[in-house]
Design a protein around this motif. Structure first.
Motif, PDB file in Angstrom:
ATOM      1  N   ALA A   1       0.806  -1.204  -0.160  1.00  0.00           N
ATOM      2  CA  ALA A   1       0.070   0.030  -0.037  1.00  0.00           C
ATOM      3  C   ALA A   1       1.025   1.403   0.134  1.00  0.00           C
ATOM      4  O   ALA A   1       0.690   2.463  -0.363  1.00  0.00           O
ATOM      5  N   ALA A   2       1.965   0.985   0.794  1.00  0.00           N
ATOM      6  CA  ALA A   2       2.823   2.341   0.730  1.00  0.00           C
ATOM      7  C   ALA A   2       3.350   2.749  -0.321  1.00  0.00           C
ATOM      8  O   ALA A   2       3.487   3.704  -1.097  1.00  0.00           O
ATOM      9  N   ILE A   3       3.781   1.565  -1.426  1.00  0.00           N
ATOM     10  CA  ILE A   3       4.565   1.746  -2.629  1.00  0.00           C
ATOM     11  C   ILE A   3       3.311   2.175  -3.605  1.00  0.00           C
ATOM     12  O   ILE A   3       3.600   3.252  -4.305  1.00  0.00           O
ATOM     13  N   GLN A   4       2.223   1.681  -3.528  1.00  0.00           N
ATOM     14  CA  GLN A   4       1.152   2.175  -4.363  1.00  0.00           C
ATOM     15  C   GLN A   4       0.739   3.827  -4.121  1.00  0.00           C
ATOM     16  O   GLN A   4       0.130   4.169  -5.179  1.00  0.00           O
TER      17      GLN A   4
ATOM     18  N   PHE B   1       4.457   6.541  -1.499  1.00  0.00           N
ATOM     19  CA  PHE B   1       5.243   6.636  -0.182  1.00  0.00           C
ATOM     20  C   PHE B   1       6.631   6.533  -0.172  1.00  0.00           C
ATOM     21  O   PHE B   1       7.228   5.726   0.231  1.00  0.00           O
ATOM     22  N   THR B   2       7.108   7.332  -1.289  1.00  0.00           N
ATOM     23  CA  THR B   2       8.497   6.785  -1.732  1.00  0.00           C
ATOM     24  C   THR B   2       9.499   7.733  -1.706  1.00  0.00           C
ATOM     25  O   THR B   2      10.651   7.733  -2.517  1.00  0.00           O
ATOM     26  N   ARG B   3       9.211   8.847  -0.821  1.00  0.00           N
ATOM     27  CA  ARG B   3      10.401   9.749  -0.643  1.00  0.00           C
ATOM     28  C   ARG B   3      11.327   9.880   0.322  1.00  0.00           C
ATOM     29  O   ARG B   3      10.935   9.076   1.253  1.00  0.00           O
TER      30      ARG B   3
ATOM     31  N   PRO C   1      15.994   5.345   7.021  1.00  0.00           N
ATOM     32  CA  PRO C   1      15.572   3.959   6.692  1.00  0.00           C
ATOM     33  C   PRO C   1      14.441   4.211   5.710  1.00  0.00           C
ATOM     34  O   PRO C   1      13.673   4.881   5.759  1.00  0.00           O
ATOM     35  N   THR C   2      14.436   3.072   4.988  1.00  0.00           N
ATOM     36  CA  THR C   2      13.540   2.920   3.919  1.00  0.00           C
ATOM     37  C   THR C   2      11.941   3.455   4.252  1.00  0.00           C
ATOM     38  O   THR C   2      11.422   2.831   5.076  1.00  0.00           O
ATOM     39  N   SER C   3      11.413   4.309   3.389  1.00  0.00           N
ATOM     40  CA  SER C   3      10.008   4.769   3.782  1.00  0.00           C
ATOM     41  C   SER C   3       9.200   3.609   3.715  1.00  0.00           C
ATOM     42  O   SER C   3       8.423   3.517   4.578  1.00  0.00           O
ATOM     43  N   ILE C   4       9.212   2.724   2.797  1.00  0.00           N
ATOM     44  CA  ILE C   4       8.358   1.690   2.590  1.00  0.00           C
ATOM     45  C   ILE C   4       8.440   0.623   3.686  1.00  0.00           C
ATOM     46  O   ILE C   4       7.467   0.266   4.364  1.00  0.00           O
TER      47      ILE C   4
END
Ligand code: PMP
Ligand code: GLU
Length: 398
Positions: free
Chosen positions: A55-58, A61-63, A271-274
């Motif tokens: 859901a984060a990728i879709q 939420f990638t910054r 750390p990675t947003s996802i």
């Protein structure tokens, strides 16, 4: 030839990660290797956590996020500490990093100057001494005894303290022994830390993987007065089967956490947003997953420990937490095979890998050369097969 920094030559490759890599490489060549070396759960990350990441990728939420982690994740961590440790932290006291290993790395970098000492009870997780050395510090090893269930002896602890001592590391449940510190041990350590104004670094990453006897206690719950001097270190890897996601976190004094966050901001950034979104779902997801994991691990632990104790020359106490058996193999040292004599735990681990295709981690890098670490995360059937191989490999020694 490149001239390397002295810092980089002070440390060795992570022995746990190297042996697991070797076992995986052997399996990739088609060798039927049984891997008891892994420091990670067998389970895949629970579905609801993976869904949160998707859901984060879709949703894009990638910054970049704030360096110390999103507000949402730090809030979920604050609630976790309220729930489990009974301590309330401010958001400024929480730092999310790329794994608990990274939290510890930032911590030693922020804390230590050349010659500063950190007390590390042995047996210890392999990375503490090397991370301390990497930060120009000196690890001071505090021996504990298997017969005391690896409890810390207060007078032995006090005798390790010098004017250069800055901190003591606790790891309960312990990797590699599976031991859990009692209320009494924690209270005594807190008293000494207060008397000498030492920081307590409490690595609680296995806190949910416990079998009930004794219960897990955090030093901050046993003695709330120690909170201002304590750094709690924890992470998603073990409890949520999220080793590959690389999310760990720490809570502690505001100035120290700010210094650690600066180091992180100049090295990895956030750390990675996802993975942060996935971690929020995990921390808010209730206790069902740990309960299932412990139910799965208990018979495996009992089987491995029973089989190890059936091997002449091997004794193994029942671990109270984590997922490692830590047999004492001193009764095997000195025995011979066609290619030589087994004089160290490292020799035994090499013999088992070459002659019986069993991967395990020798005790030396954990600071206890009479032991071998064996993860009981594989299936019951694999444990049974591996233990049969172990028994016959030992029988064929003279
Ligand atoms: N502390 C202990 C005791 C561990 O066994 C591990 C496992 N690697 C870690 C910290 C770090 O875990 P991670 O970096 O995967 O969060
Ligand atoms: N902590 C695990 C272990 O001890 C994973 C490997 C590592 O990070 O060292 O095997």
């Amino acid at each position: 030839m490149t001239t390397l920094s002295s810092r980089s030559t002070r440390i060795v490759p992570s022995p746990t990660l190297s042996i697991t890599a070797k076992a995986k490489a052997m399996a990739a060549q088609g060798i039927d290797v049984i891997d008891f070396s892994a420091g990670e759960p067998a389970q895949t990350t629970p579905n609801f956590i993976r869904e949160a990441a998707i859901a984060a990728i879709q949703s894009g939420f990638t910054r970049y996020t704030p360096v110390p982690g999103t507000d949402e994740l730090r809030q979920a961590i604050i609630e976790k500490f309220q729930r489990d440790q009974g301590v309330t932290y401010d958001k400024s006291q929480i730092l999310v990093s790329c794994g608990a290993k990274h939290s510890l790395y930032n911590l030693f970098q922020a804390l230590l100057d050349h010659g500063d000492e950190v007390i590390v009870p042995a047996p210890y997780w392999v990375s503490y001494p090397d991370q301390i050395r990497l930060a120009d510090g000196t690890p001071v090893i505090l021996e504990t005894r298997e017969t005391d269930n690896y409890a810390i002896d207060p007078s032995a602890l006090e005798s390790c303290i010098t004017p250069r001592t800055k901190a003591v590391v606790l790891n309960s449940p312990c990797n590699p022994t599976g031991a859990i510190y009692s209320r009494n041990t924690l209270a005594q350590v807190a008293t000494i830390a207060k008397k000498y104004k030492l920081l307590v670094i409490s690595d609680e990453i296995y806190e949910k993987l416990i079998f009930g006897d004794p219960p897990f206690l955090s030093i901050v719950s046993v003695d709330p007065e120690i909170v201002p001097q304590t750094i709690l270190v924890n992470g998603m890897s073990k409890s949520y089967a999220m080793t590959g996601w690389r999310i760990g976190y720490a809570a502690g004094p505001k100035d120290l956490m700010a210094a650690m966050s600066n180091i992180q901001g100049q090295s990895t950034s956030n750390p990675t947003s996802i993975a942060q979104k996935a971690s929020v779902a995990a921390l808010q997801g209730g206790n069902d997953f740990f309960k299932e994991m412990v139910q799965d691990l208990r018979p495996k632990r009992d089987l491995m420990v029973a089989e190890l104790n059936a091997i002449p020359g091997v004794t193994c106490p029942i671990p109270s937490g984590a997922f490692y058996a830590y047999p004492n193999i001193s009764g095997i040292l000195g025995r011979r095979y066609t290619k030589g004599t087994i004089t160290t735990s490292a020799d035994l681990a090499a013999y088992l890998l070459e002659e019986a295709q069993i991967a395990s981690v020798p005790g030396e890098p954990f600071g206890s050369p009479s032991h071998l670490r064996m993860s009981y995360t594989p299936t019951m059937e694999t444990i049974q097969r591996g233990m049969a191989r172990f028994q016959s490999a030992i029988q064929s020694l003279s």
